[in-house]
Write a protein that holds these residues in place. Sequence first.
Motif, PDB file in Angstrom:
ATOM      1  N   GLU A 149      74.497   2.187  75.253  1.00 40.08           N
ATOM      2  CA  GLU A 149      73.311   1.250  75.206  1.00 40.08           C
ATOM      3  C   GLU A 149      72.178   1.742  74.002  1.00 40.08           C
ATOM      4  O   GLU A 149      71.762   0.552  73.525  1.00 40.08           O
ATOM      5  CB  GLU A 149      72.605   1.417  76.420  1.00 40.08           C
ATOM      6  N   LEU A 150      72.189   2.705  73.776  1.00 40.95           N
ATOM      7  CA  LEU A 150      70.979   3.028  72.551  1.00 40.95           C
ATOM      8  C   LEU A 150      71.677   2.400  71.234  1.00 40.95           C
ATOM      9  O   LEU A 150      70.935   1.800  70.508  1.00 40.95           O
ATOM     10  CB  LEU A 150      70.876   4.450  72.461  1.00 40.95           C
ATOM     11  N   ALA A 172      74.894   5.793  78.198  1.00 39.95           N
ATOM     12  CA  ALA A 172      73.762   5.679  77.434  1.00 39.95           C
ATOM     13  C   ALA A 172      73.519   5.669  76.036  1.00 39.95           C
ATOM     14  O   ALA A 172      72.704   4.857  75.528  1.00 39.95           O
ATOM     15  CB  ALA A 172      72.651   6.819  78.157  1.00 39.95           C
ATOM     16  N   LEU A 232      67.679  11.448  75.246  1.00 37.15           N
ATOM     17  CA  LEU A 232      66.196  10.858  75.939  1.00 37.15           C
ATOM     18  C   LEU A 232      65.259  10.784  74.653  1.00 37.15           C
ATOM     19  O   LEU A 232      64.791   9.804  74.288  1.00 37.15           O
ATOM     20  CB  LEU A 232      65.533  11.475  77.000  1.00 37.15           C
ATOM     21  N   ASP A 288      66.472  10.669  71.511  1.00 34.44           N
ATOM     22  CA  ASP A 288      66.817   9.554  70.492  1.00 34.44           C
ATOM     23  C   ASP A 288      66.112   8.252  71.052  1.00 34.44           C
ATOM     24  O   ASP A 288      65.805   7.445  70.128  1.00 34.44           O
ATOM     25  CB  ASP A 288      68.093   9.727  70.427  1.00 34.44           C
ATOM     26  N   VAL A 289      66.277   8.103  72.196  1.00 36.65           N
ATOM     27  CA  VAL A 289      65.877   6.794  72.891  1.00 36.65           C
ATOM     28  C   VAL A 289      64.571   6.468  72.519  1.00 36.65           C
ATOM     29  O   VAL A 289      63.874   5.354  72.168  1.00 36.65           O
ATOM     30  CB  VAL A 289      66.207   6.804  74.302  1.00 36.65           C
ATOM     31  N   THR A 297      67.280   0.227  74.408  1.00 32.61           N
ATOM     32  CA  THR A 297      66.625   1.399  74.755  1.00 32.61           C
ATOM     33  C   THR A 297      66.189   1.360  76.030  1.00 32.61           C
ATOM     34  O   THR A 297      66.440   2.527  76.652  1.00 32.61           O
ATOM     35  CB  THR A 297      65.538   1.322  73.753  1.00 32.61           C
ATOM     36  N   ASP A 298      65.798   0.259  76.685  1.00 36.62           N
ATOM     37  CA  ASP A 298      65.219   0.421  78.066  1.00 36.62           C
ATOM     38  C   ASP A 298      66.334   0.715  79.089  1.00 36.62           C
ATOM     39  O   ASP A 298      66.053   1.585  79.809  1.00 36.62           O
ATOM     40  CB  ASP A 298      64.496  -0.972  78.627  1.00 36.62           C
ATOM     41  N   ALA A 352      69.144   2.368  78.216  1.00 41.41           N
ATOM     42  CA  ALA A 352      69.601   4.060  77.839  1.00 41.41           C
ATOM     43  C   ALA A 352      68.682   4.790  78.547  1.00 41.41           C
ATOM     44  O   ALA A 352      68.968   5.716  79.248  1.00 41.41           O
ATOM     45  CB  ALA A 352      69.614   3.951  76.364  1.00 41.41           C
ATOM     46  N   GLN A 353      67.290   4.576  78.318  1.00 43.49           N
ATOM     47  CA  GLN A 353      66.212   5.360  79.181  1.00 43.49           C
ATOM     48  C   GLN A 353      66.507   5.361  80.571  1.00 43.49           C
ATOM     49  O   GLN A 353      66.319   6.627  80.816  1.00 43.49           O
ATOM     50  CB  GLN A 353      65.015   4.914  78.759  1.00 43.49           C
TER      51      GLN A 353
END
Length: 541
Positions: free
Chosen positions: A188-189, A185, A222, A224-225, A194-195, A197-198
């Motif tokens: 990914e961020l 995650a 979360l 941070d995302v 971001t989607d 990662a979330q």
Amino acid sequence: MPRDLKVDQEMLRKVLTLAEQRDIPSAAAIAEQALAGGFEHPLLLNVAATRLELEGKLEEALKLLERAVALAPGDVPVRNALALCLQRLDRPAEALYHVDTLLKTHPELDYVHASRGNALIALGALGKARQSHLRALELEPGNLAAEAALASIATHRGNHDEARIRARKVLSKVPGFPDSVLSLAAAELASGSTDHAQLLVCQLLAEGRAGAAEKARANGLLGDVLHAAGRYAEAFGAYSACNESLLQLHQRFAEGSSMLTYIESVIAAMQRWDGARWRAPAPAAAPTGATEHVFLMGFPRSGTTLLEVALDGHPRVASLEEHELLKHGVLQYMREPVDFEPLLRADENELQALRDMYWREVREGGAELEGKVFLDKHPLHTLKLPLIARLFPKAKILFATRDPRDVLLSGYRRRFAMNPAMYQLLTLKSGAAFYDATMRLAELARPLLSLDWRVVQYESLVADLGPQLRSICDYLNLEWVGNLGDFAARALVRERATPSTAQLARGLDSSGIGHWRHYRAQLEPILPTLDPWARHLGYLP
């Protein structure tokens, strides 16, 4: 009555078989019955402790495991279980002692090398932790715990490509493995997804597989995302959930005298002595070979790591990345109740003994001092300024400052290795009080102790890095070299873990300047504490 050896042996075999089948409730029921009947055995204590750990009763489990190790110091499973329990209790230094004890006689055990690596991660020693986990993989290429830990180390260092590869390798074998989900995650961020990662983090939180510490990390990530997506109110809620969990996990730091009480006692003790007394220290010789001795400090999240990593690119600068080198002096002269009379009347022999210990630890840490400037970076050295003034009156002070509103928000958003000081940053109210007390101490110390002091403003450093660094080099009597601003690659291989490491691996980033404005409503209750400092430091008219 005398025990029946054959019956006991059969019972132990049954307990072991059930434990190996992961039927812990059944194994523990037999073990607890035998223990209650007066039959103490390391296996029984270990199995009973395992059930207590599964029930979240870590302190009770610890007592049983300590008894098991006392009965059988050479028993590998029980000592390893004790190390793991200590790790879960956030006591990594003690865990490290036990795994090192095991490795002296069993260097072939891959899982013990992995346990060692996990303890070192918790202690912030990323380079050593990486070596331990790589050794675990050499001994057992299928050690997924080591693979997951290496992904986590790569995440801490901002090497998200490596983290992604290792995390996916673990998740292909064990879907939903919490530590690897978090590493993926974070990758990914970092790539802007971001989607995704979330989605990863929310799935982890919903599945209920993560432990308390992993849930805290997940909520922090979360946050941070959501922050990256511009959803600031939701982000603050996630950060708050993270910090509320950490407050519970680290409750022991709320016990006894608080950090705030300690700082106030240091201020009061300093004020009892006039400047003339502080300005008459005994002569202190410089360490053999070093050209300058510099303490880099400031409130956490004020830019000390950026400045250290930049200066560390100079061939004539040596540093040790936040080693606690003043602990002997603190234990001798700054314990509660704080009274500086013994420090002020200490003779040269006493002071020199502490200086010798300090420089011995510097050399043991691997610093080469000949012809170099030694940079001792630690934000909380601010609290030790009276000790520094007496031991090293000729040292220079680099004091980092930053907009206090950004500082407090950053401290609230980031996850630190926990200690009594960082515990204060888990709420905005206690964090603001901690900032106010620390800065009052610094403001008192600067004129009182007559140290050679230079303020470095974070915002100016970010906006004008080259000229700012050139000026600092002049202050430290260093010739200018042109590569100091190329610090990203150096951040990737740093030994110590700080919340800034992954950020610095991306290069110079000004996105944190003024980010407090996104959270103005949430910060409103602490602005009366912070605004006077913002005005004093030039951030408000």
